[in-house]
Write an enzyme that holds these catalytic residues in place. Structure first.
Site, PDB file in Angstrom:
ATOM      1  N   GLY A  46      -4.276 -16.282  96.856  1.00  0.00           N
ATOM      2  CA  GLY A  46      -4.503 -15.114  96.007  1.00  0.00           C
ATOM      3  C   GLY A  46      -4.210 -15.461  94.559  1.00  0.00           C
ATOM      4  O   GLY A  46      -3.579 -16.495  94.266  1.00  0.00           O
ATOM      5  N   GLN A  51      -1.782 -13.763  85.961  1.00  0.00           N
ATOM      6  CA  GLN A  51      -1.392 -15.170  86.150  1.00  0.00           C
ATOM      7  C   GLN A  51      -2.258 -16.139  85.353  1.00  0.00           C
ATOM      8  O   GLN A  51      -1.911 -17.312  85.226  1.00  0.00           O
ATOM      9  CB  GLN A  51      -1.435 -15.531  87.635  1.00  0.00           C
ATOM     10  CG  GLN A  51      -0.359 -14.810  88.451  1.00  0.00           C
ATOM     11  CD  GLN A  51      -0.435 -15.189  89.907  1.00  0.00           C
ATOM     12  OE1 GLN A  51      -1.270 -14.681  90.649  1.00  0.00           O
ATOM     13  NE2 GLN A  51       0.413 -16.108  90.330  1.00  0.00           N
ATOM     14  N   CYS A  92       4.561 -18.427  95.210  1.00  0.00           N
ATOM     15  CA  CYS A  92       3.798 -17.892  94.072  1.00  0.00           C
ATOM     16  C   CYS A  92       3.366 -19.058  93.195  1.00  0.00           C
ATOM     17  O   CYS A  92       4.174 -19.950  92.899  1.00  0.00           O
ATOM     18  CB  CYS A  92       4.666 -16.921  93.277  1.00  0.00           C
ATOM     19  SG  CYS A  92       3.804 -16.186  91.874  1.00  0.00           S
ATOM     20  N   LEU A  93       2.114 -19.028  92.772  1.00  0.00           N
ATOM     21  CA  LEU A  93       1.599 -20.116  91.937  1.00  0.00           C
ATOM     22  C   LEU A  93       2.252 -20.119  90.551  1.00  0.00           C
ATOM     23  O   LEU A  93       2.189 -21.127  89.853  1.00  0.00           O
ATOM     24  CB  LEU A  93       0.075 -19.999  91.814  1.00  0.00           C
ATOM     25  CG  LEU A  93      -0.678 -20.105  93.151  1.00  0.00           C
ATOM     26  CD1 LEU A  93      -2.158 -19.832  92.957  1.00  0.00           C
ATOM     27  CD2 LEU A  93      -0.453 -21.461  93.812  1.00  0.00           C
ATOM     28  N   HIS A 134       1.613  -8.589  97.229  1.00  0.00           N
ATOM     29  CA  HIS A 134       2.131  -9.555  96.240  1.00  0.00           C
ATOM     30  C   HIS A 134       1.252  -9.515  94.974  1.00  0.00           C
ATOM     31  O   HIS A 134       1.766  -9.519  93.852  1.00  0.00           O
ATOM     32  CB  HIS A 134       2.108 -10.945  96.902  1.00  0.00           C
ATOM     33  CG  HIS A 134       2.531 -12.087  96.041  1.00  0.00           C
ATOM     34  ND1 HIS A 134       3.675 -12.830  96.280  1.00  0.00           N
ATOM     35  CD2 HIS A 134       1.945 -12.670  94.954  1.00  0.00           C
ATOM     36  CE1 HIS A 134       3.776 -13.778  95.378  1.00  0.00           C
ATOM     37  NE2 HIS A 134       2.731 -13.718  94.565  1.00  0.00           N
ATOM     38  N   GLU A 135      -0.078  -9.460  95.156  1.00  0.00           N
ATOM     39  CA  GLU A 135      -0.990  -9.488  93.992  1.00  0.00           C
ATOM     40  C   GLU A 135      -0.931  -8.174  93.217  1.00  0.00           C
ATOM     41  O   GLU A 135      -0.974  -8.176  91.978  1.00  0.00           O
ATOM     42  CB  GLU A 135      -2.424  -9.799  94.427  1.00  0.00           C
ATOM     43  CG  GLU A 135      -2.610 -11.121  95.164  1.00  0.00           C
ATOM     44  CD  GLU A 135      -2.010 -12.326  94.463  1.00  0.00           C
ATOM     45  OE1 GLU A 135      -1.858 -12.302  93.231  1.00  0.00           O
ATOM     46  OE2 GLU A 135      -1.652 -13.292  95.172  1.00  0.00           O
ATOM     47  N   HIS A 138       1.919  -8.198  90.989  1.00  0.00           N
ATOM     48  CA  HIS A 138       1.645  -8.931  89.734  1.00  0.00           C
ATOM     49  C   HIS A 138       1.014  -7.980  88.710  1.00  0.00           C
ATOM     50  O   HIS A 138       1.388  -7.988  87.531  1.00  0.00           O
ATOM     51  CB  HIS A 138       0.685 -10.097  89.980  1.00  0.00           C
ATOM     52  CG  HIS A 138       1.351 -11.370  90.412  1.00  0.00           C
ATOM     53  ND1 HIS A 138       2.359 -11.962  89.706  1.00  0.00           N
ATOM     54  CD2 HIS A 138       1.117 -12.187  91.481  1.00  0.00           C
ATOM     55  CE1 HIS A 138       2.741 -13.084  90.321  1.00  0.00           C
ATOM     56  NE2 HIS A 138       2.004 -13.236  91.402  1.00  0.00           N
TER      57      HIS A 138
HETATM   58  O1  K1U Z   1      -0.075 -14.804  93.617  1.00  0.00           O
HETATM   59  C1  K1U Z   1       0.073 -15.985  93.869  1.00  0.00           C
HETATM   60  O2  K1U Z   1       0.823 -16.663  93.198  1.00  0.00           O
HETATM   61  C2  K1U Z   1      -0.660 -16.619  95.030  1.00  0.00           C
HETATM   62  C3  K1U Z   1       0.210 -16.750  96.248  1.00  0.00           C
HETATM   63  C4  K1U Z   1      -0.124 -15.634  97.229  1.00  0.00           C
HETATM   64  C5  K1U Z   1       0.826 -15.483  98.370  1.00  0.00           C
HETATM   65  C6  K1U Z   1       0.981 -16.435  99.341  1.00  0.00           C
HETATM   66  C7  K1U Z   1       1.855 -16.258 100.395  1.00  0.00           C
HETATM   67  C8  K1U Z   1       2.569 -15.108 100.486  1.00  0.00           C
HETATM   68  C9  K1U Z   1       2.435 -14.174  99.507  1.00  0.00           C
HETATM   69  C10 K1U Z   1       1.555 -14.355  98.458  1.00  0.00           C
HETATM   70  C11 K1U Z   1      -0.097 -18.104  96.874  1.00  0.00           C
HETATM   71  O3  K1U Z   1      -1.174 -18.372  97.255  1.00  0.00           O
HETATM   72  S1  K1U Z   1       1.213 -19.212  96.988  1.00  0.00           S
HETATM   73  C12 K1U Z   1       0.488 -20.630  97.819  1.00  0.00           C
HETATM   74  C13 K1U Z   1       0.431 -20.413  99.289  1.00  0.00           C
HETATM   75  O4  K1U Z   1       1.242 -19.706  99.827  1.00  0.00           O
HETATM   76  C14 K1U Z   1      -0.601 -21.049 100.106  1.00  0.00           C
HETATM   77  C15 K1U Z   1      -1.375 -22.066  99.616  1.00  0.00           C
HETATM   78  C16 K1U Z   1      -2.349 -22.633 100.418  1.00  0.00           C
HETATM   79  C17 K1U Z   1      -2.554 -22.177 101.683  1.00  0.00           C
HETATM   80  C18 K1U Z   1      -1.772 -21.150 102.167  1.00  0.00           C
HETATM   81  C19 K1U Z   1      -0.788 -20.593 101.386  1.00  0.00           C
HETATM   82 ZN    ZN Z   2       2.261 -14.749  92.780  1.00  0.00          ZN
END
Ligand code: K1U
Ligand code: ZN
Length: 176
Positions: A46, A51, A92-93, A134-135, A138
């Site tokens: 996401g 972001q 979170c990225l 989560h999004e 944000h």
């Molecule tokens: O908002 C963001 O920073 C994106 C975030 C979304 C998220 C993931 C997991 C739980 C809650 C919210 C991410 O994508 S973090 C990276 C991640 O979890 C992931 C990356 C690749 C494959 C699967 C998961």
């Molecule tokens: Zn995030």
């Protein structure tokens, strides 16, 4: 299309509430496409417009293994939440390398608009439910560690700062 730099915690744009989208034009479609490319490249499941430094209510999500099920949510709003709560590990990225368990409603129903401004409703469970909440956080200027106790939040922020310092030192040593 373009891969955009991801804003890193504690940048103030991550704690600012995003404004509703009112114009559904080609620039919005281009931004959504760039956000999707940025999310796939990261990789993540996401990404919210805050972001990438744009304070508008736009989110992209793709929780599929094949990365072929992109959802674009414009002006998303949670219209119902389950009483049942589930604790899941989140990342979170904007806080790379930090993972913490967060309690959220297990199920949510979201109303949003697509890139043409048409309204739709999405029933979310499992990872989609966690990701959409989560999004939307944000967009409201909240990051997942804001759900933790003050002590746990301070520990996560310190861990992130330490990790960044070590990475900067490693980069410097490599250059020398
Ligand atoms: O908002 C963001 O920073 C994106 C975030 C979304 C998220 C993931 C997991 C739980 C809650 C919210 C991410 O994508 S973090 C990276 C991640 O979890 C992931 C990356 C690749 C494959 C699967 C998961
Ligand atoms: Zn995030």
């Amino acid at each position: 299309m373009a891969i955009l730099p991801i804003v890193q915690y504690p940048d103030p744009r991550l704690s600012t509430k995003a404004e509703p989208v009112t114009v559904f034009d080609d620039a919005l479609k281009q931004l959504a496409a760039d956000m999707a490319e940025t999310m796939y490249d990261a990789p993540g499941v996401g990404l919210a417009a805050n972001q990438i430094g744009q304070l508008i209510r736009l989110v992209v999500i793709d929780i599929s293994e094949e990365k072929n099920a992109l959802r674009v949510l414009v002006n998303p709003q949670i219209i119902s939440r389950s009483e049942e709560v589930k604790e899941c590990e989140e990342g979170c990225l904007s806080l790379p390398g930090i993972y913490e368990k967060v309690k959220r409603p297990s199920l949510v129903t979201v109303r949003a608009q697509d890139l043409e401004g048409r309204e739709f409703t999405l029933e979310c469970d499992e990872l989609l439910s966690v990701c959409v909440q989560h999004e939307i956080d944000h967009l409201d200027g909240k990051v997942f560690i804001d759900h933790l106790s003050a002590l746990k939040k301070a520990r996560s922020a310190a861990k992130l700062a330490k990790k960044r310092k070590e990475e900067a030192r490693a980069r410097k040593n490599k250059e020398a």
